[in-house]
Enzyme design. Sequence first.
Site, PDB file in Angstrom:
ATOM      1  N   HIS A 182      13.241  20.250 -29.877  1.00  0.00           N
ATOM      2  CA  HIS A 182      14.079  19.049 -30.002  1.00  0.00           C
ATOM      3  C   HIS A 182      13.629  18.174 -31.167  1.00  0.00           C
ATOM      4  O   HIS A 182      13.905  16.971 -31.177  1.00  0.00           O
ATOM      5  CB  HIS A 182      14.083  18.270 -28.687  1.00  0.00           C
TER       6      HIS A 182
ATOM      7  N   TRP B 132     -20.824  -2.188 -32.242  1.00  0.00           N
ATOM      8  CA  TRP B 132     -19.596  -1.474 -32.598  1.00  0.00           C
ATOM      9  C   TRP B 132     -18.639  -2.570 -33.043  1.00  0.00           C
ATOM     10  O   TRP B 132     -18.200  -3.392 -32.227  1.00  0.00           O
ATOM     11  CB  TRP B 132     -19.073  -0.728 -31.370  1.00  0.00           C
TER      12      TRP B 132
ATOM     13  N   LYS C  23     -18.233   5.483 -26.428  1.00  0.00           N
ATOM     14  CA  LYS C  23     -18.194   6.167 -25.138  1.00  0.00           C
ATOM     15  C   LYS C  23     -17.555   5.303 -24.067  1.00  0.00           C
ATOM     16  O   LYS C  23     -16.719   5.748 -23.303  1.00  0.00           O
ATOM     17  CB  LYS C  23     -19.628   6.551 -24.738  1.00  0.00           C
TER      18      LYS C  23
ATOM     19  N   ASN D  29     -22.343  -8.060 -25.876  1.00  0.00           N
ATOM     20  CA  ASN D  29     -21.360  -6.984 -25.815  1.00  0.00           C
ATOM     21  C   ASN D  29     -20.110  -7.599 -25.197  1.00  0.00           C
ATOM     22  O   ASN D  29     -20.196  -8.257 -24.163  1.00  0.00           O
ATOM     23  CB  ASN D  29     -21.920  -5.847 -24.933  1.00  0.00           C
ATOM     24  N   GLY D  30     -18.958  -7.427 -25.840  1.00  0.00           N
ATOM     25  CA  GLY D  30     -17.721  -7.998 -25.304  1.00  0.00           C
ATOM     26  C   GLY D  30     -17.019  -8.805 -26.388  1.00  0.00           C
ATOM     27  O   GLY D  30     -17.323  -8.669 -27.573  1.00  0.00           O
TER      28      GLY D  30
ATOM     29  N   CYS E 106     -21.190  -1.026 -28.089  1.00  0.00           N
ATOM     30  CA  CYS E 106     -22.318  -1.967 -28.118  1.00  0.00           C
ATOM     31  C   CYS E 106     -23.332  -1.602 -27.027  1.00  0.00           C
ATOM     32  O   CYS E 106     -22.972  -1.322 -25.890  1.00  0.00           O
ATOM     33  CB  CYS E 106     -21.910  -3.412 -27.922  1.00  0.00           C
TER      34      CYS E 106
ATOM     35  N   GLU F 120     -10.384  14.260 -31.736  1.00  0.00           N
ATOM     36  CA  GLU F 120     -11.414  13.210 -31.708  1.00  0.00           C
ATOM     37  C   GLU F 120     -12.734  13.665 -32.319  1.00  0.00           C
ATOM     38  O   GLU F 120     -13.419  12.868 -32.935  1.00  0.00           O
ATOM     39  CB  GLU F 120     -11.617  12.635 -30.302  1.00  0.00           C
TER      40      GLU F 120
ATOM     41  N   GLU G  69      -5.140  17.406 -23.218  1.00  0.00           N
ATOM     42  CA  GLU G  69      -6.590  17.245 -23.217  1.00  0.00           C
ATOM     43  C   GLU G  69      -7.220  18.075 -24.337  1.00  0.00           C
ATOM     44  O   GLU G  69      -8.092  17.590 -25.074  1.00  0.00           O
ATOM     45  CB  GLU G  69      -7.154  17.624 -21.835  1.00  0.00           C
TER      46      GLU G  69
ATOM     47  N   ARG H 287     -23.042   5.399 -27.028  1.00  0.00           N
ATOM     48  CA  ARG H 287     -21.974   4.432 -26.783  1.00  0.00           C
ATOM     49  C   ARG H 287     -21.157   4.160 -28.042  1.00  0.00           C
ATOM     50  O   ARG H 287     -20.069   3.614 -27.965  1.00  0.00           O
ATOM     51  CB  ARG H 287     -22.563   3.121 -26.254  1.00  0.00           C
TER      52      ARG H 287
ATOM     53  N   LYS I 240      -9.350  16.642 -27.565  1.00  0.00           N
ATOM     54  CA  LYS I 240     -10.720  17.087 -27.888  1.00  0.00           C
ATOM     55  C   LYS I 240     -10.814  17.432 -29.363  1.00  0.00           C
ATOM     56  O   LYS I 240     -11.734  17.027 -30.057  1.00  0.00           O
ATOM     57  CB  LYS I 240     -11.114  18.333 -27.063  1.00  0.00           C
TER      58      LYS I 240
END
Length: 607
Positions: free
Chosen positions: A503, A74, A602, A100-101, A2, A487, A480, A27, A484
């Site tokens: 295993h 969002w 973001k 936002n929230g 948002c 996503e 990491e 964002r 990448k």
Amino acid sequence: MCGIVGYIGQNEAAPILIKGLKKLEYRGYDSAGIAVFGDGIHVVKTKGRLADLDQKVQQQGGVKGMVGIGHTRWATHGAPSDVNSHPHTSMNGRISVVHNGIIENYLQLKAELEEKGYVFASETDTEVVAQLFDSCYNGDMVDTLIQVIGKIRGSYALGILCNEKPDEIVAVRKDSPMLVGLGKGENFIASDIPALLEYTKDYYLLNDNEIVVLKKDSVTILDMDKNEIQKEIYNVTWDISAAEKGGYDYFMMKEIMEQPKAFQATISPRIVDGDIQLDQIQYTNEDIQNINRIHIIACGSAWHAAIVGKYVIEGYARIPVEVDLASEFRYRNPILNQNDVCIVISQSGETADTLAALREAKRQGIRILSIVNVVGSSIARESDDVLYTWAGPEIAVATTKGYSTQVALMYLLALKFGQVRGHISKEDMQMLVKELQQIPDCIEKLLSLQDEMKALAKAHAHANDVFVIGRGIDYAVAMEGSLKLKEISYIHSEAYAAGELKHGTISLIEEGTLVIAIATQDQLYEKLVSNVKEVKARGAYVVALAKEGNTEIAEVADKVIYIPHVHDTFTASLNVIPMQIFAYYVAVERGCDVDMPRNLAKSVTVE
Ligand code: F6R
């Protein structure tokens, strides 16, 4: 997650709002809208991108007025749709709200408002705020906002317009980011600095429940008892070009390329005559000697940087380190002792889970040292000590330079703590610091792998599954690199500790499965070569990352990418570079929106 922009001044608000929202696109959002006060409040909103909103505004012949609020949403409560988009308006059209929230008690408030006759159009929690504000409205925006704050529970950054108050916007935040931009004859609210930069570099940071009264020629900040608060004016130190693509197709590539500079900017002010100086934090040598245990808390890539931190801090400082996902830490009733230290890592400094975990640690009386990129963000402000990563603004959703600079600070802390606690000799320290200073050049060298990684990406862009394996610090980088890839390219990818694969997960390896094997820990190199043989024997196609000179692996892997020969400690900063570039080109090859991957945001400001 948002984006909010608010404007009041002497220019047309709509283009400023839409332009500001464009700067907040990174964002993440799925719908957008504006409310402008001209001849009454005019709301235009739509599911989709800002271009769709702009088109809708044009179709309506433009939206006239010099006061307005705008929002990119969002979705949380209710699917992305025109009606669920913000701004939300009270039933009678008097109040318009962007938010936002999450308002946690919105169902209860909604039921109470429905009893009073309010009818709701959307499924959102935000519409409840608009109707609630209207039901409490007594002619004074500040009084009304104070009443509303008293009734809502949760996190919020709110911008509010009232059609009886053409010359003011009121705003407030709690656990969601919002800044106030200070112009001449115009003022702004925004979720983040890039939305303001074209107009002003001066801004106020807001604490929770500080109320903003935004007028054309004044900004007043009040506490909940309506006492005026004098705020410090902050000044953005970076330039607008830092938040532009600068000729690159995507911010992500620009940010990948900026890593040598960001790494350098993070370490060099803290190395003076070969000595690590962390003057920004109030830790005496005695404090460092007395640390009993370190808890590192973070989410996502920052958590991966934390895992590198565990390896290097335990290795050099011999302090036990626990690494926690922030979302787990706060609910697992962690055992914290008086001499423990909590290190909180966050690029944005606004991640809701991380902030909540920080508060839990603080509630238990633990000293908080945060590693943050965004100056003055909530996490930075609520910590006892802060070390900033000087990465500059990071716009692409997938972090690159943010992560690299977090890792850089992990090295500095490990070496400093190790030195103070007497576990590193003077000679070793000199050697390590010297190598650390060469890392930016080594990163630069790896950035020239573009063509090689592009070709590799082309060859594997249609893979269904990818496995990334490594041991020790290489395993942290495997996580990491794997994140990448998944996503931004949406390829299923998993990171495995190389020794663990056998295993269970090795059953997934079949003819042609891509395995990326990171083999840059000297001590573990031979073990890793054996693990490569194991997956090769099951038909995997293996791309290995190895240090220059370690050529044996070329006999077992299908392809080897060489990184400069640095001390094992610093390999995390190098291995990640080809992984980032590979993920980038796979995403481009698959036609993905690299900077704004689906479903992601973001700055994750909800739990
Ligand atoms: C991945 C990524 C995320 C963030 C995570 C934490 O590329 O960017 O996993 O690392 O959401 O964000 P910050 O560091 O802002 O707390």
